[in-house]
Structure formats: C-alpha cells, structure tokens
Design a protein around this motif. Structure first.
Motif, mmCIF file in Angstrom:
data_model
loop_
_atom_site.group_PDB
_atom_site.id
_atom_site.type_symbol
_atom_site.label_atom_id
_atom_site.label_comp_id
_atom_site.label_asym_id
_atom_site.label_seq_id
_atom_site.Cartn_x
_atom_site.Cartn_y
_atom_site.Cartn_z
ATOM 1 N N UNK A 198 38.259 -6.003 90.224
ATOM 2 C CA UNK A 198 39.573 -5.373 90.106
ATOM 3 C C UNK A 198 39.566 -3.977 90.722
ATOM 4 N N UNK A 199 38.543 -3.191 90.399
ATOM 5 C CA UNK A 199 38.452 -1.834 90.942
ATOM 6 C C UNK A 199 38.229 -1.849 92.449
ATOM 7 N N UNK A 200 37.409 -2.792 92.909
ATOM 8 C CA UNK A 200 37.122 -2.886 94.338
ATOM 9 C C UNK A 200 38.369 -3.245 95.132
ATOM 10 N N UNK A 216 42.022 -7.681 79.297
ATOM 11 C CA UNK A 216 43.365 -7.256 79.691
ATOM 12 C C UNK A 216 43.684 -7.725 81.110
ATOM 13 N N UNK A 217 42.692 -7.701 81.998
ATOM 14 C CA UNK A 217 42.909 -8.230 83.357
ATOM 15 C C UNK A 217 43.296 -9.701 83.273
ATOM 16 N N UNK A 218 42.568 -10.456 82.461
ATOM 17 C CA UNK A 218 42.882 -11.882 82.303
ATOM 18 C C UNK A 218 44.265 -12.083 81.699
ATOM 19 N N UNK A 219 44.593 -11.292 80.679
ATOM 20 C CA UNK A 219 45.895 -11.450 80.014
ATOM 21 C C UNK A 219 47.042 -11.183 80.977
ATOM 22 N N UNK A 225 52.022 -10.790 85.125
ATOM 23 C CA UNK A 225 52.623 -9.461 85.018
ATOM 24 C C UNK A 225 51.997 -8.425 85.945
ATOM 25 N N UNK A 226 50.924 -8.788 86.644
ATOM 26 C CA UNK A 226 50.246 -7.811 87.481
ATOM 27 C C UNK A 226 49.608 -8.526 88.660
ATOM 28 N N UNK A 227 50.097 -8.250 89.865
ATOM 29 C CA UNK A 227 49.625 -8.951 91.062
ATOM 30 C C UNK A 227 48.160 -8.661 91.358
ATOM 31 N N UNK A 228 47.732 -7.429 91.109
ATOM 32 C CA UNK A 228 46.338 -7.087 91.372
ATOM 33 C C UNK A 228 45.405 -7.819 90.412
ATOM 34 N N UNK A 229 45.810 -7.956 89.161
ATOM 35 C CA UNK A 229 45.013 -8.715 88.192
ATOM 36 C C UNK A 229 44.943 -10.183 88.596
ATOM 37 N N UNK A 230 46.050 -10.732 89.081
ATOM 38 C CA UNK A 230 46.041 -12.119 89.541
ATOM 39 C C UNK A 230 45.092 -12.288 90.719
ATOM 40 N N UNK A 231 45.107 -11.327 91.630
ATOM 41 C CA UNK A 231 44.219 -11.388 92.784
ATOM 42 C C UNK A 231 42.762 -11.293 92.343
ATOM 43 N N UNK A 273 44.218 -24.222 89.131
ATOM 44 C CA UNK A 273 45.005 -23.931 90.335
ATOM 45 C C UNK A 273 44.358 -22.870 91.210
ATOM 46 N N UNK A 274 43.202 -22.384 90.810
ATOM 47 C CA UNK A 274 42.527 -21.306 91.539
ATOM 48 C C UNK A 274 41.797 -21.840 92.769
ATOM 49 N N UNK A 275 41.230 -20.939 93.570
ATOM 50 C CA UNK A 275 40.476 -21.371 94.758
ATOM 51 C C UNK A 275 39.080 -21.923 94.440
ATOM 52 N N UNK A 276 38.757 -22.091 93.162
ATOM 53 C CA UNK A 276 37.397 -22.486 92.785
ATOM 54 C C UNK A 276 36.938 -23.750 93.510
ATOM 55 N N UNK A 277 37.699 -24.839 93.379
ATOM 56 C CA UNK A 277 37.232 -26.116 93.922
ATOM 57 C C UNK A 277 37.181 -26.097 95.449
#
Length: 325
Positions: A198-200, A216-219, A225-231, A273-277
């Motif tokens: 997140x900081x990077x 909190x980042x996960x929440x 509610x926060x695009x940077x947290x989603x990223x 739905x993430x890029x994991x797979x």
C-alpha cells in the motif's frame, strides 16, 4: 493441542477421534511465555470438566522452524525448551511441529465444504500437494505421498527472495529495498507486507496518504471505498499467485495447491475475482501445465487442528508399538 501464530494462540482438546472441543483463542501478547498461555488454557473450567485427570498428550504447531529442543518464534518473542515445557506441564508426550507442517497434514482430511476452488484444474490422486498461506508471516509446505501415507515438508519457503513479475512490482521492490536489505516473499505476502505494498503504490503514484493497518486496507478494499486499497489487495493477490505457481512447478503439485493463512480466506469473493489465478498460470511455456493444477482456499475455521491431531495420533501409535516390542 495448539496452533500458535505470531498474533494468536489457538487451543483445543480432542476428547475422542475427530471430536475437537473447548476451542479457545488467546492473544500471544497477553502472556510472557508459551507455558503461561498453555497453563491458562489447561486451567479453564471447560478443560477441567472434560479432562478431570489432566492431559497426557499434547501437540503444538508453531509459526517458526522446529529443528531441536530449543524453539524461538520468528514473529514473536516467545522461546522455550520443548523438554522443559513437557516436564513443567506433566505431559507424557509433547510434540512441537511447524505450523504449516501441521496445516499440510490437515489437507487430506478437509471436507468438500471446508475448501473453495479458485479457477480450473483437477487434482490427481496420489500426487504431491502444495500449501502456501499469508498471515503474520508467509507459510509454505507440501505433502509427499508414499505407500498410502503422507510425508509433510518442513519448509521455510516464505523466506525465498521476492521476484517481481512486472514493472509495478519492480517499483515495489525498489521501495522495499529502502527498508530491507533482503526482500523475501514474506516481506510482501503478510499483514505487514500488505501495508508495505500500500505504501509503495502510494509512493509510486506521488500520493500522500496516511499509513493504514492491514485489516483496514482489506476492509476499505472489500467495501469499495478506497481505490488505492483495492489496488493493494489486487497486487497482493497477484504476487501470491506468482509464489503459488512457483511452488506448484517446484514440487510438481499435481495434487493441487492450497491457500491458507489468515488473510486470503477473509477476502471471499474479492479473491476469486482477483488476478491470483491468472498470475498462477502465467509461466510462459508452462501455462498448460499450471492450468491443470487446481487451487483451493482453505475455508475451515481451525484446519491446523486436523493436522495436529493426525500427527499426534501417529506418534502415540508409534510409541505404543515400540513399548510392545
């Protein structure tokens, strides 16, 4: 039995085969050492009622290497002698194993509703199974089949050197080098690692944002509610996909790769739905090889207890067999 991580110590009593009762979760920071936490659990009314004559056998899974009698936790200050604790608490048998060794042993015992498949693939019977999971640290293990039995790997694979997969991750690595001389996979795939990502990302985008704890980042990400947290969450999942894919090709895990730890199971549909797979299969000429390997999220509430129980049962049986000889 117990499953001790860097944050919480989980205890339970097995009163009969496959009957696990009196589960309790104690914060590690509330106790100066492991024996105090164990004594607090053993002194509870529930344990005294279920086992009035005391506990004879105990197995403990712990989040660090176990290579001898002396144990020192990697992500907490507890350290102890296995034999000294055994004598102090009066156990006939006291086993201490790596937490991901125990979690690996649980995998063959998971019910269908205790795991969720992510993506395609189909597990092959009697083939190697891989395990990786992010929480306070990054655990790695696996199971090797042999003559109808499973042999768990005592791995510290979370400390392999982080390998970036694209320009953004090269930037994250450069940022992490500002804090650490060696950037392991665990530096990014853990609670602290999510905060580092997140900081990077904020630094790379020239954003001035307050530091946020991992929960909190996960929440904020899950709430949209926060695009940077989603990223940050998506990047975390992508990096986990790379690490899981590396483990699959390293072990030849045609029996599947399982994802444990405290972070991913809480992400729910967001992880699916993430890029994991996609990242898991992103191995150039080995895309088709990875595509056939299934990946599962462990959804059981206390899966390590299943593995601890299996390990303890095997050792009790072996000890009884030796006495007969």
């Amino acid at each position: 039995m117990a499953d001790i991580g860097g944050t919480n110590a989980r205890f339970a009593l097995e009163t009969a085969a496959d009957r696990i009762e009196a589960v309790a979760v104690l914060p590690c920071e509330d106790y100066p050492n492991v024996e105090d936490a164990m004594q607090a659990y053993l002194a509870t009314p529930a344990i005294r009622a279920l086992s009035p004559d005391g506990v004879r056998y105990c197995a403990l899974a712990i989040a660090n290497p176990v290579t001898g009698d002396q144990v020192q936790m990697t992500n907490h200050h507890w350290q102890f002698s296995i034999e000294a604790v055994r004598q102090k608490l009066g156990f006939e048998l006291f086993l201490v194993v790596n937490d991901f060794t125990a979690l690996a042993m649980s995998l063959p015992h998971l019910a269908v509703d205790q795991k969720q498949q992510v993506g395609g693939g189909s597990a092959k019977n009697e083939h190697v199974i891989g395990l990786v999971g992010a929480g306070t640290g990054l655990g790695v293990s696996g199971l090797i089949p042999s003559n109808g039995h499973w042999t768990p790997l005592q791995s510290e694979g979370g400390h392999v050197t982080f390998s970036p997969a694209d320009e953004t991750e090269i930037g994250i690595l450069r940022f992490a080098w500002g804090e650490f001389g060696h950037v392991s996979a665990e530096r990014l795939l853990s609670g602290d690692g999510l905060e580092l990502i997140y900081r990077a990302l904020a630094d790379m985008q020239g954003l001035s944002v307050p530091g946020l704890p991992a929960p909190e980042i996960s929440r904020l990400a899950l709430a949209g509610e926060n695009a940077l947290c989603e990223e940050a969450i998506d990047r975390f999942c992508a990096i986990l996909g790379t690490v899981a894919g590396n483990l699959a090709v390293t072990l030849g895990s045609l029996g599947g790769i399982y994802i444990g730890g405290g972070i991913v199971p809480r992400l729910g549909q967001r992880f699916l739905a993430s890029p994991f797979r996609e990242r898991f299969e992103q191995k150039g000429r080995f895309v088709s090889y990875l595509a056939q390997i299934p990946t599962y999220v462990i959804t059981a509430e206390y899966p390590a207890f299943l593995g601890v129980s299996a390990i303890l049962s095997e050792n009790i049986a072996a000890a009884a067999s030796s006495e007969k000889l």
